[in-house]
Design a protein around this motif. Structure first.
Motif, PDB file in Angstrom:
ATOM      1  N   GLU A  35       2.912   0.322   0.255  1.00 34.70           N
ATOM      2  CA  GLU A  35       1.395   1.364   1.321  1.00 34.70           C
ATOM      3  C   GLU A  35       2.214   1.870   2.623  1.00 34.70           C
ATOM      4  O   GLU A  35       3.130   2.081   2.898  1.00 34.70           O
ATOM      5  N   GLY A  36       1.233   1.555   3.524  1.00 36.92           N
ATOM      6  CA  GLY A  36       1.753   2.535   4.922  1.00 36.92           C
ATOM      7  C   GLY A  36       2.178   4.099   4.899  1.00 36.92           C
ATOM      8  O   GLY A  36       1.172   4.800   4.762  1.00 36.92           O
ATOM      9  N   GLY A  37       3.799   3.984   4.876  1.00 38.36           N
ATOM     10  CA  GLY A  37       3.308   6.179   5.347  1.00 38.36           C
ATOM     11  C   GLY A  37       3.611   6.343   4.440  1.00 38.36           C
ATOM     12  O   GLY A  37       3.841   7.694   3.837  1.00 38.36           O
ATOM     13  N   TYR A  38       3.569   5.681   2.809  1.00 39.75           N
ATOM     14  CA  TYR A  38       4.367   6.069   2.202  1.00 39.75           C
ATOM     15  C   TYR A  38       2.883   6.832   1.121  1.00 39.75           C
ATOM     16  O   TYR A  38       2.683   7.720   0.703  1.00 39.75           O
ATOM     17  N   ASN A  39       1.688   6.322   1.057  1.00 36.43           N
ATOM     18  CA  ASN A  39      -0.012   6.140   0.196  1.00 36.43           C
ATOM     19  C   ASN A  39      -0.044   7.212   1.492  1.00 36.43           C
ATOM     20  O   ASN A  39      -1.360   7.005   1.965  1.00 36.43           O
ATOM     21  N   THR A  40       0.340   8.652   1.956  1.00 37.95           N
ATOM     22  CA  THR A  40      -0.207   9.474   2.664  1.00 37.95           C
ATOM     23  C   THR A  40      -0.342  10.402   1.642  1.00 37.95           C
ATOM     24  O   THR A  40       0.412  11.035   1.415  1.00 37.95           O
ATOM     25  N   GLU A  41      -1.232  11.784   2.010  1.00 38.74           N
ATOM     26  CA  GLU A  41      -1.995  12.837   1.972  1.00 38.74           C
ATOM     27  C   GLU A  41      -0.302  13.754   1.757  1.00 38.74           C
ATOM     28  O   GLU A  41       0.274  14.311   1.236  1.00 38.74           O
ATOM     29  N   GLU A  42      -0.080  13.325   3.582  1.00 42.48           N
ATOM     30  CA  GLU A  42       1.918  13.791   3.845  1.00 42.48           C
ATOM     31  C   GLU A  42       2.738  13.509   3.015  1.00 42.48           C
ATOM     32  O   GLU A  42       3.289  14.190   2.435  1.00 42.48           O
ATOM     33  N   CYS A  43       2.598  12.282   2.096  1.00 43.92           N
ATOM     34  CA  CYS A  43       4.280  11.613   1.225  1.00 43.92           C
ATOM     35  C   CYS A  43       3.224  11.609  -0.344  1.00 43.92           C
ATOM     36  O   CYS A  43       4.034  11.437  -0.526  1.00 43.92           O
ATOM     37  N   GLY A  44       2.033  12.887  -0.094  1.00 42.22           N
ATOM     38  CA  GLY A  44       1.708  12.905  -1.573  1.00 42.22           C
ATOM     39  C   GLY A  44       1.546  11.745  -2.581  1.00 42.22           C
ATOM     40  O   GLY A  44       1.676  11.242  -3.541  1.00 42.22           O
ATOM     41  N   TRP A  45       0.526  10.812  -1.425  1.00 38.21           N
ATOM     42  CA  TRP A  45       0.573   9.578  -2.314  1.00 38.21           C
ATOM     43  C   TRP A  45       1.148   8.982  -2.979  1.00 38.21           C
ATOM     44  O   TRP A  45       1.089   8.202  -3.860  1.00 38.21           O
ATOM     45  N   ASP A  46       2.381   8.789  -1.735  1.00 40.03           N
ATOM     46  CA  ASP A  46       3.768   8.151  -2.440  1.00 40.03           C
ATOM     47  C   ASP A  46       4.562   8.964  -4.007  1.00 40.03           C
ATOM     48  O   ASP A  46       4.364   8.466  -4.382  1.00 40.03           O
ATOM     49  N   GLY A  47       3.944  10.279  -4.427  1.00 44.81           N
ATOM     50  CA  GLY A  47       4.508  10.809  -4.426  1.00 44.81           C
ATOM     51  C   GLY A  47       3.966  10.792  -6.090  1.00 44.81           C
ATOM     52  O   GLY A  47       4.140  10.833  -7.303  1.00 44.81           O
ATOM     53  N   GLY A  48       2.589  10.566  -6.033  1.00 46.67           N
ATOM     54  CA  GLY A  48       1.665  10.204  -7.049  1.00 46.67           C
ATOM     55  C   GLY A  48       1.867   9.268  -7.649  1.00 46.67           C
ATOM     56  O   GLY A  48       1.327   8.257  -8.235  1.00 46.67           O
ATOM     57  N   ASP A  49       2.425   8.127  -7.033  1.00 41.62           N
ATOM     58  CA  ASP A  49       2.901   6.784  -7.579  1.00 41.62           C
ATOM     59  C   ASP A  49       1.449   5.784  -6.608  1.00 41.62           C
ATOM     60  O   ASP A  49       0.833   4.898  -7.781  1.00 41.62           O
ATOM     61  N   CYS A  50       1.141   6.318  -6.055  1.00 50.92           N
ATOM     62  CA  CYS A  50      -0.655   5.359  -5.616  1.00 50.92           C
ATOM     63  C   CYS A  50      -2.243   6.251  -6.303  1.00 50.92           C
ATOM     64  O   CYS A  50      -3.108   5.921  -5.864  1.00 50.92           O
ATOM     65  N   THR A  51      -2.211   7.454  -6.624  1.00 50.74           N
ATOM     66  CA  THR A  51      -2.728   8.474  -7.649  1.00 50.74           C
ATOM     67  C   THR A  51      -4.009   7.336  -8.329  1.00 50.74           C
ATOM     68  O   THR A  51      -5.620   7.091  -7.428  1.00 50.74           O
ATOM     69  N   GLU A  52      -3.142   6.651  -9.178  1.00 56.01           N
ATOM     70  CA  GLU A  52      -4.072   5.679  -9.640  1.00 56.01           C
ATOM     71  C   GLU A  52      -4.960   4.419  -9.201  1.00 56.01           C
ATOM     72  O   GLU A  52      -6.115   3.922  -9.026  1.00 56.01           O
ATOM     73  N   PHE A  53      -4.320   3.805  -7.915  1.00 58.37           N
ATOM     74  CA  PHE A  53      -4.758   2.722  -6.660  1.00 58.37           C
ATOM     75  C   PHE A  53      -5.464   3.405  -6.169  1.00 58.37           C
ATOM     76  O   PHE A  53      -6.636   2.613  -5.927  1.00 58.37           O
ATOM     77  N   ASN A  54      -5.447   4.372  -5.567  1.00 57.84           N
ATOM     78  CA  ASN A  54      -6.513   4.859  -4.984  1.00 57.84           C
ATOM     79  C   ASN A  54      -7.564   5.096  -5.094  1.00 57.84           C
ATOM     80  O   ASN A  54      -8.703   4.971  -4.409  1.00 57.84           O
ATOM     81  N   ALA A  55      -7.752   5.695  -6.336  1.00 54.44           N
ATOM     82  CA  ALA A  55      -9.161   6.026  -7.112  1.00 54.44           C
ATOM     83  C   ALA A  55      -9.736   5.196  -7.344  1.00 54.44           C
ATOM     84  O   ALA A  55     -11.048   4.674  -7.405  1.00 54.44           O
ATOM     85  N   GLU A  56      -9.000   4.165  -7.759  1.00 53.19           N
ATOM     86  CA  GLU A  56     -10.002   2.761  -8.614  1.00 53.19           C
ATOM     87  C   GLU A  56      -9.877   1.627  -7.301  1.00 53.19           C
ATOM     88  O   GLU A  56     -10.734   0.527  -7.539  1.00 53.19           O
ATOM     89  N   TYR A  57      -8.918   1.856  -6.372  1.00 52.72           N
ATOM     90  CA  TYR A  57      -9.618   0.904  -5.042  1.00 52.72           C
ATOM     91  C   TYR A  57      -9.778   1.932  -4.036  1.00 52.72           C
ATOM     92  O   TYR A  57      -8.872   1.902  -3.309  1.00 52.72           O
ATOM     93  N   PRO A  58     -10.272   2.754  -3.838  1.00 52.11           N
ATOM     94  CA  PRO A  58     -10.581   3.848  -2.352  1.00 52.11           C
ATOM     95  C   PRO A  58      -9.906   2.840  -1.162  1.00 52.11           C
ATOM     96  O   PRO A  58     -10.069   3.603  -0.157  1.00 52.11           O
ATOM     97  N   HIS A  59     -11.669   1.669  -0.919  1.00 50.62           N
ATOM     98  CA  HIS A  59     -11.169   1.213  -0.019  1.00 50.62           C
ATOM     99  C   HIS A  59     -10.359  -0.295   0.049  1.00 50.62           C
ATOM    100  O   HIS A  59     -10.914  -0.542   2.026  1.00 50.62           O
ATOM    101  N   CYS A  60      -9.369  -0.127  -0.582  1.00 49.80           N
ATOM    102  CA  CYS A  60      -8.052  -1.230  -0.294  1.00 49.80           C
ATOM    103  C   CYS A  60      -7.223  -1.276   0.694  1.00 49.80           C
ATOM    104  O   CYS A  60      -6.453  -0.329  -0.192  1.00 49.80           O
ATOM    105  N   HIS A  61      -7.013  -1.494   1.782  1.00 44.76           N
ATOM    106  CA  HIS A  61      -5.976  -1.025   2.412  1.00 44.76           C
ATOM    107  C   HIS A  61      -4.766  -2.081   2.686  1.00 44.76           C
ATOM    108  O   HIS A  61      -5.262  -2.889   3.264  1.00 44.76           O
ATOM    109  N   ILE A  62      -4.350  -2.058   2.385  1.00 46.21           N
ATOM    110  CA  ILE A  62      -3.392  -3.750   2.191  1.00 46.21           C
ATOM    111  C   ILE A  62      -1.827  -3.490   1.808  1.00 46.21           C
ATOM    112  O   ILE A  62      -1.294  -2.142   1.902  1.00 46.21           O
TER     113      ILE A  62
END
Length: 87
Positions: A35-62
């Motif tokens: 999370e944090g600065g890694y899970n951002t568009e600029e960082c490619g959603w953590d290089g793709g690591d957060c793609t599934e998480f973001n799709a399943e929990y789009p409003h979960c910011h932890i």
């Protein structure tokens, strides 16, 4: 630039994520959603690591997405509707 982009070690990272400014580039695309600065568009959603998480929990910011659905009920922001009641 002053340090030669870490002797060339960062050339590929800088080319792929030119606007991703984080402390530990090796955490990008390491298989774990950070999370944090890694899970951002600029960082490619953590290089793709957060793609599934973001799709399943789009409003979960932890702070630690890997705690969601890890078999333990985590309190606070994790145990919310947005985070699937901790997955």
């Amino acid at each position: 630039e002053e340090c030669g982009w870490d002797g060339g070690d960062c050339t590929e990272f800088n080319a792929e994520y030119p606007h991703c400014h984080i402390d530990v580039p090796s955490l990008i695309a390491d298989g774990e959603c950070d999370e944090g600065g890694y899970n951002t568009e600029e960082c490619g959603w953590d290089g793709g690591d957060c793609t599934e998480f973001n799709a399943e929990y789009p409003h979960c910011h932890i702070d630690v997405p890997s705690l969601i659905a890890d078999g333990e009920c985590d309190e606070g922001g994790y145990n919310t509707e947005e985070c699937g009641w901790d997955g």
